[in-house]
Design a protein around this motif. Structure first.
Motif, PDB file in Angstrom:
ATOM      1  N   ILE A  63      24.012  -8.666  23.725  1.00 57.33           N
ATOM      2  CA  ILE A  63      23.326  -7.557  23.048  1.00 57.33           C
ATOM      3  C   ILE A  63      21.870  -7.924  22.785  1.00 57.33           C
ATOM      4  O   ILE A  63      20.967  -7.109  23.012  1.00 57.33           O
ATOM      5  CB  ILE A  63      24.060  -7.195  21.741  1.00 57.33           C
ATOM      6  CG1 ILE A  63      25.355  -6.460  22.079  1.00 57.33           C
ATOM      7  CG2 ILE A  63      23.190  -6.321  20.846  1.00 57.33           C
ATOM      8  CD1 ILE A  63      26.283  -6.297  20.928  1.00 57.33           C
ATOM      9  N   ILE A  64      21.631  -9.152  22.326  1.00 54.03           N
ATOM     10  CA  ILE A  64      20.234  -9.532  22.061  1.00 54.03           C
ATOM     11  C   ILE A  64      19.433  -9.550  23.356  1.00 54.03           C
ATOM     12  O   ILE A  64      18.278  -9.130  23.394  1.00 54.03           O
ATOM     13  CB  ILE A  64      20.166 -10.901  21.345  1.00 54.03           C
ATOM     14  CG1 ILE A  64      20.924 -10.838  20.023  1.00 54.03           C
ATOM     15  CG2 ILE A  64      18.726 -11.285  21.068  1.00 54.03           C
ATOM     16  CD1 ILE A  64      21.014 -12.149  19.306  1.00 54.03           C
ATOM     17  N   LEU A  65      20.062 -10.012  24.445  1.00 50.13           N
ATOM     18  CA  LEU A  65      19.342 -10.057  25.720  1.00 50.13           C
ATOM     19  C   LEU A  65      18.958  -8.654  26.182  1.00 50.13           C
ATOM     20  O   LEU A  65      17.846  -8.419  26.655  1.00 50.13           O
ATOM     21  CB  LEU A  65      20.192 -10.743  26.788  1.00 50.13           C
ATOM     22  CG  LEU A  65      20.294 -12.260  26.678  1.00 50.13           C
ATOM     23  CD1 LEU A  65      21.308 -12.801  27.662  1.00 50.13           C
ATOM     24  CD2 LEU A  65      18.948 -12.890  26.926  1.00 50.13           C
ATOM     25  N   VAL A  66      19.881  -7.710  26.035  1.00 51.60           N
ATOM     26  CA  VAL A  66      19.579  -6.333  26.435  1.00 51.60           C
ATOM     27  C   VAL A  66      18.496  -5.757  25.529  1.00 51.60           C
ATOM     28  O   VAL A  66      17.552  -5.103  25.996  1.00 51.60           O
ATOM     29  CB  VAL A  66      20.855  -5.473  26.389  1.00 51.60           C
ATOM     30  CG1 VAL A  66      20.511  -4.013  26.622  1.00 51.60           C
ATOM     31  CG2 VAL A  66      21.844  -5.941  27.424  1.00 51.60           C
ATOM     32  N   LEU A  67      18.619  -6.050  24.245  1.00 51.26           N
ATOM     33  CA  LEU A  67      17.635  -5.525  23.276  1.00 51.26           C
ATOM     34  C   LEU A  67      16.243  -6.060  23.588  1.00 51.26           C
ATOM     35  O   LEU A  67      15.252  -5.319  23.565  1.00 51.26           O
ATOM     36  CB  LEU A  67      18.068  -5.943  21.876  1.00 51.26           C
ATOM     37  CG  LEU A  67      17.417  -5.177  20.729  1.00 51.26           C
ATOM     38  CD1 LEU A  67      17.904  -3.740  20.747  1.00 51.26           C
ATOM     39  CD2 LEU A  67      17.741  -5.828  19.401  1.00 51.26           C
ATOM     40  N   GLY A  92      15.271  -6.884  26.419  1.00 51.45           N
ATOM     41  CA  GLY A  92      14.827  -6.219  27.635  1.00 51.45           C
ATOM     42  C   GLY A  92      14.164  -4.893  27.335  1.00 51.45           C
ATOM     43  O   GLY A  92      13.152  -4.530  27.942  1.00 51.45           O
ATOM     44  N   ILE A  93      14.716  -4.155  26.361  1.00 53.97           N
ATOM     45  CA  ILE A  93      14.120  -2.855  26.022  1.00 53.97           C
ATOM     46  C   ILE A  93      12.863  -3.049  25.197  1.00 53.97           C
ATOM     47  O   ILE A  93      11.871  -2.355  25.388  1.00 53.97           O
ATOM     48  CB  ILE A  93      15.138  -1.997  25.247  1.00 53.97           C
ATOM     49  CG1 ILE A  93      16.394  -1.798  26.086  1.00 53.97           C
ATOM     50  CG2 ILE A  93      14.544  -0.651  24.888  1.00 53.97           C
ATOM     51  CD1 ILE A  93      17.516  -1.129  25.354  1.00 53.97           C
ATOM     52  N   LEU A  94      12.911  -3.993  24.257  1.00 51.85           N
ATOM     53  CA  LEU A  94      11.782  -4.204  23.346  1.00 51.85           C
ATOM     54  C   LEU A  94      11.192  -5.596  23.570  1.00 51.85           C
ATOM     55  O   LEU A  94      11.409  -6.509  22.777  1.00 51.85           O
ATOM     56  CB  LEU A  94      12.249  -4.073  21.892  1.00 51.85           C
ATOM     57  CG  LEU A  94      12.926  -2.773  21.497  1.00 51.85           C
ATOM     58  CD1 LEU A  94      13.571  -2.912  20.143  1.00 51.85           C
ATOM     59  CD2 LEU A  94      11.936  -1.636  21.491  1.00 51.85           C
ATOM     60  N   PRO A  95      10.459  -5.786  24.649  1.00 52.04           N
ATOM     61  CA  PRO A  95       9.997  -7.153  24.954  1.00 52.04           C
ATOM     62  C   PRO A  95       9.054  -7.724  23.903  1.00 52.04           C
ATOM     63  O   PRO A  95       9.003  -8.938  23.734  1.00 52.04           O
ATOM     64  CB  PRO A  95       9.299  -7.004  26.308  1.00 52.04           C
ATOM     65  CG  PRO A  95       9.082  -5.574  26.511  1.00 52.04           C
ATOM     66  CD  PRO A  95      10.065  -4.835  25.688  1.00 52.04           C
ATOM     67  N   PRO A 151      16.051  -5.674  34.260  1.00 55.41           N
ATOM     68  CA  PRO A 151      15.373  -5.260  33.034  1.00 55.41           C
ATOM     69  C   PRO A 151      15.822  -6.045  31.800  1.00 55.41           C
ATOM     70  O   PRO A 151      15.587  -5.576  30.700  1.00 55.41           O
ATOM     71  CB  PRO A 151      15.819  -3.812  32.915  1.00 55.41           C
ATOM     72  CG  PRO A 151      17.213  -3.818  33.426  1.00 55.41           C
ATOM     73  CD  PRO A 151      17.290  -4.896  34.469  1.00 55.41           C
ATOM     74  N   LEU A 152      16.454  -7.191  31.927  1.00 53.81           N
ATOM     75  CA  LEU A 152      16.927  -7.899  30.729  1.00 53.81           C
ATOM     76  C   LEU A 152      15.843  -8.847  30.216  1.00 53.81           C
ATOM     77  O   LEU A 152      14.812  -9.057  30.840  1.00 53.81           O
ATOM     78  CB  LEU A 152      18.207  -8.675  31.043  1.00 53.81           C
ATOM     79  CG  LEU A 152      19.402  -7.800  31.403  1.00 53.81           C
ATOM     80  CD1 LEU A 152      20.633  -8.650  31.573  1.00 53.81           C
ATOM     81  CD2 LEU A 152      19.636  -6.753  30.341  1.00 53.81           C
ATOM     82  N   GLY A 164      10.785  -0.474  27.822  1.00 58.77           N
ATOM     83  CA  GLY A 164      11.532   0.755  27.556  1.00 58.77           C
ATOM     84  C   GLY A 164      11.579   1.638  28.784  1.00 58.77           C
ATOM     85  O   GLY A 164      12.648   2.149  29.167  1.00 58.77           O
ATOM     86  N   VAL A 165      10.400   1.798  29.431  1.00 58.65           N
ATOM     87  CA  VAL A 165      10.346   2.622  30.640  1.00 58.65           C
ATOM     88  C   VAL A 165      11.241   2.034  31.716  1.00 58.65           C
ATOM     89  O   VAL A 165      11.995   2.739  32.397  1.00 58.65           O
ATOM     90  CB  VAL A 165       8.892   2.737  31.144  1.00 58.65           C
ATOM     91  CG1 VAL A 165       8.841   3.346  32.520  1.00 58.65           C
ATOM     92  CG2 VAL A 165       8.061   3.540  30.176  1.00 58.65           C
ATOM     93  N   LEU A 166      11.182   0.709  31.829  1.00 56.95           N
ATOM     94  CA  LEU A 166      11.960   0.026  32.861  1.00 56.95           C
ATOM     95  C   LEU A 166      13.453   0.265  32.667  1.00 56.95           C
ATOM     96  O   LEU A 166      14.165   0.669  33.591  1.00 56.95           O
ATOM     97  CB  LEU A 166      11.642  -1.467  32.781  1.00 56.95           C
ATOM     98  CG  LEU A 166      11.999  -2.317  33.974  1.00 56.95           C
ATOM     99  CD1 LEU A 166      11.267  -1.821  35.191  1.00 56.95           C
ATOM    100  CD2 LEU A 166      11.630  -3.756  33.707  1.00 56.95           C
ATOM    101  N   MET A 167      13.906   0.030  31.422  1.00 59.24           N
ATOM    102  CA  MET A 167      15.334   0.206  31.158  1.00 59.24           C
ATOM    103  C   MET A 167      15.735   1.666  31.326  1.00 59.24           C
ATOM    104  O   MET A 167      16.797   1.970  31.884  1.00 59.24           O
ATOM    105  CB  MET A 167      15.652  -0.291  29.748  1.00 59.24           C
ATOM    106  CG  MET A 167      17.127  -0.409  29.446  1.00 59.24           C
ATOM    107  SD  MET A 167      17.902  -1.698  30.407  1.00 59.24           S
ATOM    108  CE  MET A 167      17.983  -3.020  29.218  1.00 59.24           C
TER     109      MET A 167
END
Lengths: 208, 292, 539
Positions: C377-381, C383-386, C305-306, C423-426
């Motif tokens: 952190i940016i990569l995870v972010l 992932g949540i907010l593509p 999910p990233l 968001g759903v994925l993460m």
């Protein structure tokens, strides 16, 4: 516990079958279910130590088909429930057998296949072969004969399943854990102090 | 949605183990044996869950099977079960085929992380074999998926599934189907593509150090995951299913073919399987892609 | 003389530069030459904010030279020669293209250049000159010859700058010069098809080369080449959505390579070792570094999910929309093979058994963690907010005159082909992880920690530290058994370039001979020269 006066299969099996030796049947319902599953599914680490190894492959073939009983062979001790020590066991092999046994996860059971695991059999006066497997590892089921036929091995499995399902006798691994000093001392008689691995250290890890 | 997803997972778990039991039974019949009971794999997994202890190599080893399970479950939840039904759809409206193709790789990743951390060289050998095989394995499947996506002008599994009302993709795009099916045989881990855990060569391969509950989770996820793969094949090429009965029938047919092929063929080596996959099914699928 | 303009595109690239430089300059490094770094930073600013071609070229040259002097501190002379020859060639090619454009368009300002004034016959040569510049700077085959050695031998922290930012200058030039200055309508589509294929072949070849590397930084260098291959491929489609996908992958790749190179630099700082065969089993000593690297390779492999998945998704859907099926097959093949080098990277360093003892390991300063944390952190972010990336790119696409893509929420990445919800994925990942973890820990079966690292099932044997159980060295070697991969691994462009260098050496010897003939001949030559001149003048 009756005294084990003589060496030999009859006496050895008597010890295992004795009422006093076996624990009282006090399984709870959950424990009964657990034991049922354990009896129903057995992964075997067939350690081909001696000539008895040749009797093990046939039980997986279409003639005997032990998979009917839920017995499957696995390659690694980590997944195995049952260790078959098949026949005579030289000192060099014993080290590996013990290592494999200690890497197995509880509950684990040992089947001694053939007379050699009971009293040394035809190797009774050999200088580099153990005489009684039970002194080094706790044996749950002996299968007598030289060689025992595959039918005998299957009967041994059936009987062991019955023992496990109905909690007829205390499982060997509990003895090994509780009387470890005894087994350890016997092992050290052969290998000396620098035996690897040491069970106490393995066991100490359990409390972490 | 939560209950829906749980029902999907439970169904996949049950069918996965049932199919695995069937696999053992059918193989036994091929060998001329009776084989174990259908529920034997289920008993095995329960027994493994009930082992007194399981060997642990540290937190990464602990997390490995969990990541594998996440991979299996997320893959499953993004594939709808039934064609045109409101139930058993999971989260499929939030995902698409490309996402599912990538989620399918998460399971090998979790496996690789967990096994790498235990330090057993046999496990890593199995993993490397698996990842090398993946190079060849994914190619025909990807080509088939690309062909279907272009033909339907959508990457939505639901759309691809419902567009097959006039004829299954397996018949309208037969070459793509053949390519994807050979690669699917490999994904199922049966012969001739079972180099990963070949017990005669690399001990037990990736599963060498898995014991007790970790092995139980690995088995459960592989049951769920193989059902998810069957489901994906049915949805993409066999027009999905209107009811659960139809779904079971279709997945069973696919499964049966995979099992019978697996029982007949001997094992490829890693290099052979990659070369075979890159030549034969990829070639077939590429020709199919040109027709699209 | 020098004209600058704040454009959204420049802002994006300069923002990335700022993140990379600011976080990397925090790391203490005695060998770093700060003035040169500041010069490099300024030159990048000049390139990204320039609004006329001469400014762009000046910035380009300062960038090449300042990085040359930084690399010169640690690299071998052969590597430096390679670097400077290739980058000078890139500079000359760029200058040639600029001169040709300016000569016919009559102005150097971006906004006023009308490429229509350039005659048809010169458009292809100009495009080819620009291809050479871009290919050299971003390391597209066959011009990647200088990249790997330079990355390997430069300072460990500077490699991160080289890979994360300087290779992106080529990408920036591509977007600016082809879409903003020249305009897609004047371009020859088939040339760009060839470039797209070059990009994807680069990525396939570099992927397999990466798998077979034994040095940490060489693996990353090849991986860098492979990833930039994707970007060039998708940009060469000459589409608005292609630029979007390319920019997304640029951001992801900048962050990932920042993270990975700093991670490797940390490992080299700690251990002083640079080979897979010397490392292993650092997982439990440096768990934070391990998790950061894990995040990095998940994003590098493009797995959900990233954030890495978003750019891969955009690349695929763009190729699908353009119906470039074969190109897409090749891209997917390359990215499926990339899992192997990703795994080699993490396994060789952190997993498996230790090779050699761990004595003499240094303490790692906290500053090494900062760039990695920022990138992670940016990569995870993302992932949540593509669609955060899409929100960033919309002004850029608008300013370049492309259709702006719409998005309903930041959580959902939407294309014509499909959409997915990050968001759903993460959330699903988190939920499933928590539930399974609960299930596993609450089980009856107790997890027993092994006694030591060597308590593995090894056919009943007891291995000891003398047995080499680390598989990091051998991983990827068996790929040579596969015939088509062996062809890739055993051939390289090095032979080709060596041949060219030998040819140029021979010809220079011939020229030298002309001068060593003697004075009387020189007089003859001068006479000859003037005769030719006269002859031409008469005609």
């Amino acid at each position: 516990m009756p005294e084990n006066t003589q060496e030999g299969f009859i006496d050895q099996q008597k010890v295992l079958d004795n009422e006093e030796y076996s624990i009282k049947n006090t399984q709870s319902i959950i424990q009964k279910a657990v034991d049922w599953f354990r009896a129903r599914s057995m992964f075997v680490l067939a350690y081909g130590t001696g000539c008895g190894a040749i009797e093990m492959p046939p039980i997986f073939t279409s003639r005997y088909d032990i998979e009917r009983l839920g017995v499957v062979g696995v390659a690694t001790p980590r997944q195995a429930d049952i260790l078959i020590v098949s026949g005579y066991c030289s000192y060099k092999t014993l080290k590996r057998v013990i290592r494999s046994y200690e890497q197995m996860n509880e509950p684990k059971y040992v089947i001694g296949l053939g007379s050699c695991t009971i009293n040394g059999g035809m190797y009774w006066d050999s200088y580099n072969t153990i005489k009684k497997l039970d002194e080094y590892l706790p044996v749950d089921m002996y299968i007598n004969g030289c060689m025992p036929r595959p039918e005998a091995l299957i009967e041994g499995f059936v009987k062991l399943q019955d023992n496990i399902r109905n909690a007829k006798s205390e499982a060997g691994y509990i003895q090994y854990r509780e009387n470890n000093a005894f087994y350890r001392a016997n092992q050290e008689k052969i290998f000396g102090k620098n035996t690897t691995p040491t069970f106490e250290e393995n066991f100490a890890g359990m409390n972490q | 949605m939560f209950l829906d997803s749980l029902a999907m997972i439970a169904l996949a778990y049950i069918f996965g183990f049932l199919y695995y039991g069937l696999y053992r039974n059918i193989s036994a019949r091929v060998h001329g044996r009776f084989g174990p009971s259908l529920a034997q794999s289920f008993f095995d997994s329960i027994k493994l869950f009930l082992k007194e202890n399981s060997t642990n190599f540290g937190w990464m080893f602990y997390a490995g099977p969990i990541i594998m399970m996440i991979g299996a479950i997320t893959t499953l939840l993004f594939i709808p079960y039934l064609n045109g039904s409101e139930h058993l759809v999971g989260l499929s409206q939030y995902g698409n085929l490309i996402l599912v193709l990538y989620l399918m790789v998460l399971e090998p990743l979790g496996n690789a992380m967990g096994i790498g951390s235990n330090g057993n060289p046999f496990g890593v050998m199995g993993i490397t074999r698996g990842l090398t095989r993946l190079i060849g394995l994914e190619l025909p499947f990807y080509i088939a998926a690309i062909g279907l996506m272009i033909a339907n002008h959508s990457a939505d599994i639901g759309v691809i599934m419902t567009n097959q009302s006039e004829g299954y993709n397996a018949f309208t795009h037969p070459l793509l189907f053949i390519g994807a099916f050979i690669s699917f045989l490999g994904f199922m881990g049966k012969s001739p593509f079972d180099v990963v855990g070949a017990p005669q060569e690399v001990y037990s391969g990736p599963a060498t150090e898995f014991s007790g509950k970790f092995f139980a989770i690995a088995l459960s996820q592989s049951a769920i995951f193989s059902f998810a793969k069957l489901l994906l094949m049915v949805n993409l090429f066999l027009g999905g299913a209107q009811s659960l009965v139809e779904l079971v029938a279709k997945t069973f047919v696919l499964f049966l073919v995979a099992v019978l092929v697996g029982n007949v063929y001997a094992r490829f080596t890693t290099a052979q399987s990659v070369e075979f996959l890159v030549r034969v099914p990829t070639g077939i699928a590429l020709v199919g892609l040109l027709f699209v | 003389m020098f004209n600058f303009a704040m454009t959204p595109l420049g802002n994006l690239f300069f923002g990335l530069t700022l993140i990379v430089f600011a976080s990397l300059l925090l790391i203490k490094n005695e060998r770093r030459d700060l003035p040169l770094h500041i010069l490099l930073f300024a030159s990048l600013g000049v390139i990204f904010y320039a609004s006329d071609l001469i400014t762009l070229f000046v910035g380009w040259e300062i960038m090449s030279w300042s990085s040359y002097f930084i690399i010169a501190k640690s690299a071998r002379i052969e590597t430096l020669q390679k670097y400077i020859i290739f980058n000078l060639a890139a500079g000359f090619a760029l200058l040639g293209a600029i001169v040709l454009i300016v000569a016919f368009a009559g102005t150097t300002l971006y906004g006023e250049i009308d490429f229509g004034k350039v005659p048809e016959a010169l458009r292809v040569p100009i495009t080819l000159l620009l291809f050479v510049t871009i290919a050299i700077k971003s390391g597209i085959m066959p011009f990647h010859y200088w990249v790997v050695d330079t990355y390997e031998e430069s300072d460990h922290i500077f490699s991160a700058i080289l890979s994360a930012i300087i290779s992106k200058a080529g990408i920036f030039l591509f977007i600016v010069i082809f879409s903003q200055i020249i305009g897609y309508r004047y371009l020859h589509g088939s040339l760009f098809d060839i470039l797209a294929w070059l990009g994807v072949i680069t990525s396939i070849v570099a992927t397999f080369k990466a798998i077979s590397q034994e040095e940490l930084k060489r693996l990353l260098a090849y991986s860098s080449i492979a990833q930039i291959g994707y970007i060039v491929t998708v940009l060469a489609l000459l589409e608005g959505s292609g630029i979007e996908a390319g920019l997304y992958h640029t951001i992801i790749h900048t962050l990932v390579k920042l993270l990975l190179f700093v991670n490797i630099a940390s490992i080299i700082y700690i251990t002083g070792k640079t080979k897979f065969s010397q490392l292993g089993n650092l997982l439990y000593d440096y768990p934070a570094l391990f998790i950061l690297l894990l995040i990095g390779i998940i994003a590098l492999a493009g797995m959900p999910p990233l954030g890495g998945f978003n750019s891969k998704f955009l690349i695929y859907t763009t190729l699908l929309e353009k119906k470039k099926a074969l190109l897409l097959v090749a891209v997917m093949f390359s990215s499926a093979s990339a899992f192997l080098y990703c795994y080699k990277l993490i396994y060789g360093i952190y997993l498996g058994q230790a090779s050699g003892d761990k004595e003499g390991y240094r303490e790692l300063p906290m500053s090494f963690y900062i760039p990695q944390f920022i990138a992670a952190i940016i990569l995870v972010l993302l992932g949540i907010l593509p669609s955060l990336g899409i929100a960033l790119f919309n002004p850029i696409l608008g300013s370049l005159g492309f259709e702006v893509s719409s998005y309903s929420s930041l959580f959902e990445l939407h294309t014509a082909f499909a959409s997915f919800n990050g968001g759903v994925l993460m959330g699903l990942f988190g939920l499933v992880f928590a539930l399974i973890l609960l299930l596993v820990t609450s089980m009856r079966s107790k997890a027993v920690k092994v006694r030591d690292r060597y308590d593995i099932s090894y056919c009943g044997e007891t291995p000891d530290p003398q047995n080499n159980l680390h598989y990091g060295y051998g991983m990827g070697q068996e790929l040579r058994r596969i015939s088509f991969i062996r062809v890739i691994l055993e051939n390289s462009t090095a032979t080709y370039w060596e041949h060219i260098s030998k040819l140029s050496g021979d010809s220079s010897v011939m020229v030298k001979k002309l001068y060593s003939l003697g004075t009387q001949y020189i007089g003859l030559f001068i006479l000859l020269f003037f005769t030719i001149l006269l002859f031409l003048g008469v005609r």
